[in-house]
Scaffold this motif. Structure first.
Motif, PDB file in Angstrom:
ATOM      1  N   GLU A  43      11.801  -2.111   0.523  1.00 53.32           N
ATOM      2  CA  GLU A  43      10.868  -2.231  -0.371  1.00 53.32           C
ATOM      3  C   GLU A  43       9.453  -2.360  -0.162  1.00 53.32           C
ATOM      4  O   GLU A  43       8.766  -1.794  -0.667  1.00 53.32           O
ATOM      5  CB  GLU A  43      11.509  -3.562  -1.117  1.00 53.32           C
ATOM      6  CG  GLU A  43      10.252  -3.831  -2.291  1.00 53.32           C
ATOM      7  CD  GLU A  43      11.009  -5.217  -2.924  1.00 53.32           C
ATOM      8  OE1 GLU A  43      10.455  -5.580  -3.975  1.00 53.32           O
ATOM      9  OE2 GLU A  43      11.860  -5.840  -2.508  1.00 53.32           O
ATOM     10  N   HIS A  44       9.378  -3.018   1.251  1.00 54.07           N
ATOM     11  CA  HIS A  44       7.806  -3.322   1.664  1.00 54.07           C
ATOM     12  C   HIS A  44       7.415  -1.716   1.955  1.00 54.07           C
ATOM     13  O   HIS A  44       5.971  -1.777   1.990  1.00 54.07           O
ATOM     14  CB  HIS A  44       7.992  -4.295   2.779  1.00 54.07           C
ATOM     15  CG  HIS A  44       8.536  -5.393   2.450  1.00 54.07           C
ATOM     16  ND1 HIS A  44       7.827  -6.559   1.445  1.00 54.07           N
ATOM     17  CD2 HIS A  44       9.478  -6.436   2.691  1.00 54.07           C
ATOM     18  CE1 HIS A  44       8.467  -7.634   1.344  1.00 54.07           C
ATOM     19  NE2 HIS A  44       9.417  -7.534   1.917  1.00 54.07           N
ATOM     20  N   LEU A  77       0.625  -6.106  -5.370  1.00 51.55           N
ATOM     21  CA  LEU A  77       1.977  -5.775  -4.347  1.00 51.55           C
ATOM     22  C   LEU A  77       2.664  -7.027  -4.125  1.00 51.55           C
ATOM     23  O   LEU A  77       3.822  -7.131  -4.119  1.00 51.55           O
ATOM     24  CB  LEU A  77       1.481  -5.229  -3.243  1.00 51.55           C
ATOM     25  CG  LEU A  77       0.979  -3.678  -3.292  1.00 51.55           C
ATOM     26  CD1 LEU A  77       0.699  -3.050  -2.319  1.00 51.55           C
ATOM     27  CD2 LEU A  77       2.158  -2.721  -4.155  1.00 51.55           C
ATOM     28  N   TYR A  78       1.704  -8.185  -4.023  1.00 46.58           N
ATOM     29  CA  TYR A  78       2.555  -9.510  -3.470  1.00 46.58           C
ATOM     30  C   TYR A  78       3.143  -9.946  -4.730  1.00 46.58           C
ATOM     31  O   TYR A  78       4.061 -10.650  -4.756  1.00 46.58           O
ATOM     32  CB  TYR A  78       1.208 -10.482  -3.185  1.00 46.58           C
ATOM     33  CG  TYR A  78       1.772 -11.818  -2.903  1.00 46.58           C
ATOM     34  CD1 TYR A  78       2.316 -12.161  -1.914  1.00 46.58           C
ATOM     35  CD2 TYR A  78       1.631 -12.886  -3.860  1.00 46.58           C
ATOM     36  CE1 TYR A  78       2.906 -13.630  -1.579  1.00 46.58           C
ATOM     37  CE2 TYR A  78       2.123 -14.214  -3.756  1.00 46.58           C
ATOM     38  CZ  TYR A  78       2.802 -14.334  -2.644  1.00 46.58           C
ATOM     39  OH  TYR A  78       3.346 -15.673  -2.305  1.00 46.58           O
ATOM     40  N   LEU A 120       6.612   0.036  -1.185  1.00 40.72           N
ATOM     41  CA  LEU A 120       5.394  -0.547  -1.810  1.00 40.72           C
ATOM     42  C   LEU A 120       4.278  -0.489  -1.375  1.00 40.72           C
ATOM     43  O   LEU A 120       3.182   0.104  -2.001  1.00 40.72           O
ATOM     44  CB  LEU A 120       5.704  -2.195  -2.223  1.00 40.72           C
ATOM     45  CG  LEU A 120       6.569  -2.803  -3.159  1.00 40.72           C
ATOM     46  CD1 LEU A 120       6.731  -4.289  -3.181  1.00 40.72           C
ATOM     47  CD2 LEU A 120       5.894  -2.313  -4.530  1.00 40.72           C
ATOM     48  N   THR A 180       6.509  -7.953  -5.174  1.00 42.37           N
ATOM     49  CA  THR A 180       7.499  -8.365  -4.316  1.00 42.37           C
ATOM     50  C   THR A 180       8.265  -9.686  -4.579  1.00 42.37           C
ATOM     51  O   THR A 180       9.433  -9.837  -4.220  1.00 42.37           O
ATOM     52  CB  THR A 180       7.011  -8.880  -2.624  1.00 42.37           C
ATOM     53  OG1 THR A 180       5.909  -9.647  -2.834  1.00 42.37           O
ATOM     54  CG2 THR A 180       6.278  -7.408  -2.220  1.00 42.37           C
ATOM     55  N   LYS A 181       7.597 -10.429  -5.566  1.00 42.47           N
ATOM     56  CA  LYS A 181       8.160 -11.822  -5.895  1.00 42.47           C
ATOM     57  C   LYS A 181       9.291 -11.361  -6.897  1.00 42.47           C
ATOM     58  O   LYS A 181       9.933 -12.474  -7.228  1.00 42.47           O
ATOM     59  CB  LYS A 181       7.243 -12.879  -6.302  1.00 42.47           C
ATOM     60  CG  LYS A 181       6.338 -13.100  -5.316  1.00 42.47           C
ATOM     61  CD  LYS A 181       6.851 -14.139  -4.187  1.00 42.47           C
ATOM     62  CE  LYS A 181       6.091 -14.290  -3.367  1.00 42.47           C
ATOM     63  NZ  LYS A 181       6.806 -15.255  -1.859  1.00 42.47           N
ATOM     64  N   ASN A 227      13.590   3.201  -4.717  1.00 45.56           N
ATOM     65  CA  ASN A 227      14.775   2.519  -3.794  1.00 45.56           C
ATOM     66  C   ASN A 227      15.972   3.030  -4.232  1.00 45.56           C
ATOM     67  O   ASN A 227      16.900   2.772  -3.590  1.00 45.56           O
ATOM     68  CB  ASN A 227      14.416   0.919  -3.775  1.00 45.56           C
ATOM     69  CG  ASN A 227      13.155   0.490  -2.936  1.00 45.56           C
ATOM     70  OD1 ASN A 227      13.246   1.011  -1.959  1.00 45.56           O
ATOM     71  ND2 ASN A 227      12.738  -0.588  -3.451  1.00 45.56           N
ATOM     72  N   ASN A 259       8.705   1.482  -7.928  1.00 46.51           N
ATOM     73  CA  ASN A 259       9.291   0.974  -6.509  1.00 46.51           C
ATOM     74  C   ASN A 259      10.960   1.033  -6.777  1.00 46.51           C
ATOM     75  O   ASN A 259      11.627   1.323  -5.917  1.00 46.51           O
ATOM     76  CB  ASN A 259       8.875  -0.479  -6.157  1.00 46.51           C
ATOM     77  CG  ASN A 259       9.380  -0.981  -4.961  1.00 46.51           C
ATOM     78  OD1 ASN A 259       9.117  -0.129  -3.842  1.00 46.51           O
ATOM     79  ND2 ASN A 259      10.043  -2.138  -4.850  1.00 46.51           N
ATOM     80  N   TYR A 265       6.192  -1.944 -10.128  1.00 47.40           N
ATOM     81  CA  TYR A 265       7.564  -2.327 -10.089  1.00 47.40           C
ATOM     82  C   TYR A 265       8.765  -1.563 -10.296  1.00 47.40           C
ATOM     83  O   TYR A 265       9.553  -1.443  -9.590  1.00 47.40           O
ATOM     84  CB  TYR A 265       7.509  -3.644 -11.015  1.00 47.40           C
ATOM     85  CG  TYR A 265       9.283  -4.377 -10.953  1.00 47.40           C
ATOM     86  CD1 TYR A 265       9.798  -5.168 -10.096  1.00 47.40           C
ATOM     87  CD2 TYR A 265       9.964  -3.947 -12.112  1.00 47.40           C
ATOM     88  CE1 TYR A 265      10.937  -5.813 -10.094  1.00 47.40           C
ATOM     89  CE2 TYR A 265      11.347  -4.500 -12.186  1.00 47.40           C
ATOM     90  CZ  TYR A 265      11.874  -5.407 -11.128  1.00 47.40           C
ATOM     91  OH  TYR A 265      13.044  -5.744 -10.975  1.00 47.40           O
TER      92      TYR A 265
END
Length: 354
Positions: free
Chosen positions: A303-304, A129-130, A307, A133-134, A295, A291, A288
């Motif tokens: 997003e957070h 997940l980290y 996710l 998010t990038k 959205n 998500n 990805y």
């Protein structure tokens, strides 16, 4: 000032890792149990089908420069958009959860035996997940960096196994029926459908427009097929076909034989990193895309939250259920058919912008 975009090389390395997910999600033993030693020909025949599909997919990605989510928003009225989104979400969700489950089991059995499945599952999901998010540009850069590690690990393992290879184990050849050979080739071919579809999560506007765009992804597709072929030959020549048919990850069994000058022992844990990478990018791009789809229906981007919800569902489902290989293959077939219908509909509907 040059825009920070995904290079054709990064896109190609993503293609490489996505296609290599075959070794984890389907496995060599699936082919060898059907065709025995002739499974090496199944890789070659299935590889030809994959190269043909790759040419078509790269052409479509050039013809439709938007990502799959943007294509649905731009091309379709609300009803077909909802229908396609629902089924794409369902199929990608199932396949990504399957890949996540396989990777967790692999890590628990071969790398982290003393660690509980839930701890591995939560830790891995937080990491994934980290990375998601990038954004897709960071994901692509990570794939480029790890590509060199993957090549090194492959060469390291192949050299270390050379003294254990017995080419007579590859005999006899041409002993299976045409039907079984075609079925085995089709399984290998179908393993590429979900990876190729995930590439459509990347809009062309995020990529550099260079003359290498078509060439490099095609070459690394060919490299992935070549690596799969060589690896299967090494596995059978070291273990023999009967032992290859027993183990779900026969490559990990042969890696246990490697030692250099009696100094480097237990190198299979290091070599297992390649298998981890082969699953990791399918899961990352799968989440990805999921998500993105969520959205696309939200007025405010959260997003957070989406996710975190996806990650929680993955952990709960993999803890409670076991997904069989047949379900993954059926998902690949369904996605292949649905994507074909989607492309035909794209030709029918005009742009929907006001």
């Amino acid at each position: 000032m040059k825009l920070d975009k995904i290079t054709s090389y990064q896109y190609a390395t993503l293609t490489f890792f996505l296609l290599n997910s075959f070794s984890m999600n389907v496995g060599y033993y699936t082919l060898t149990n059907q065709c025995g030693n002739d499974s090496i020909f199944s890789i070659l025949l299935g590889g030809i089908f994959i190269l043909i599909l790759a040419s078509f997919i790269f052409y479509l990605h050039h013809k439709y420069p938007e990502g799959i989510v943007q294509m649905m928003q731009k091309k379709f009225p609300i009803f077909p958009k909802v229908v396609f989104s629902f089924f794409f979400f369902l199929l990608i969700g199932i396949s990504s959860i399957y890949s996540f489950s396989i990777l967790i089991s692999f890590l628990h059995y071969y790398v982290l035996k003393e660690v509980g499945l839930l701890v591995i599952s939560v830790s891995l999901m937080i990491t994934i997940l980290y990375i998601v998010t990038k954004g897709i540009k960071t994901i692509s850069k990570i794939s480029e960096i790890f590509f060199y590690f993957s090549i090194f690990i492959f060469l390291f393992g192949s050299i270390g196994l050379m003294k254990y290879m017995n080419l007579s184990n590859l005999k006899p050849l041409l002993t299976t029926t045409v039907r079984k050979s075609l079925s085995s080739s089709l399984i290998y071919f179908l393993s590429s459908m979900i990876p190729f579809f995930l590439l459509f999560s990347i809009p062309k506007k995020e990529m550099e427009n260079t003359k290498h765009f078509k060439k490099l992804p095609y070459l690394l597709t060919l490299l992935s097929i070549l690596f799969t072929f060589i690896q299967l030959m090494i596995i059978i020549s070291v273990l023999g076909i009967h032992l290859t048919n027993i183990y779900q990850h026969p490559d990990m069994i042969i890696y246990k034989k490697i030692s250099f000058l009696n100094i480097l022992e237990r190198v299979e844990v290091f070599l297992a990193f390649n298998n981890i990478l082969n699953s990791l990018f399918v899961i990352i791009l799968g989440i990805y895309l999921l998500n993105q789809m969520i959205n696309s229906f939200l007025k405010k981007k959260k997003e957070h939250i989406s996710l975190a919800l996806i990650g929680l569902i993955f952990i709960i489902v993999t803890t409670l259920f076991t997904f069989p290989l047949d379900l993954y293959l059926m998902t690949s077939i369904a996605l292949f058919l649905l994507f074909g219908i989607f492309i035909l509909c794209c030709l029918k509907y005009k742009d929907n912008h006001s």
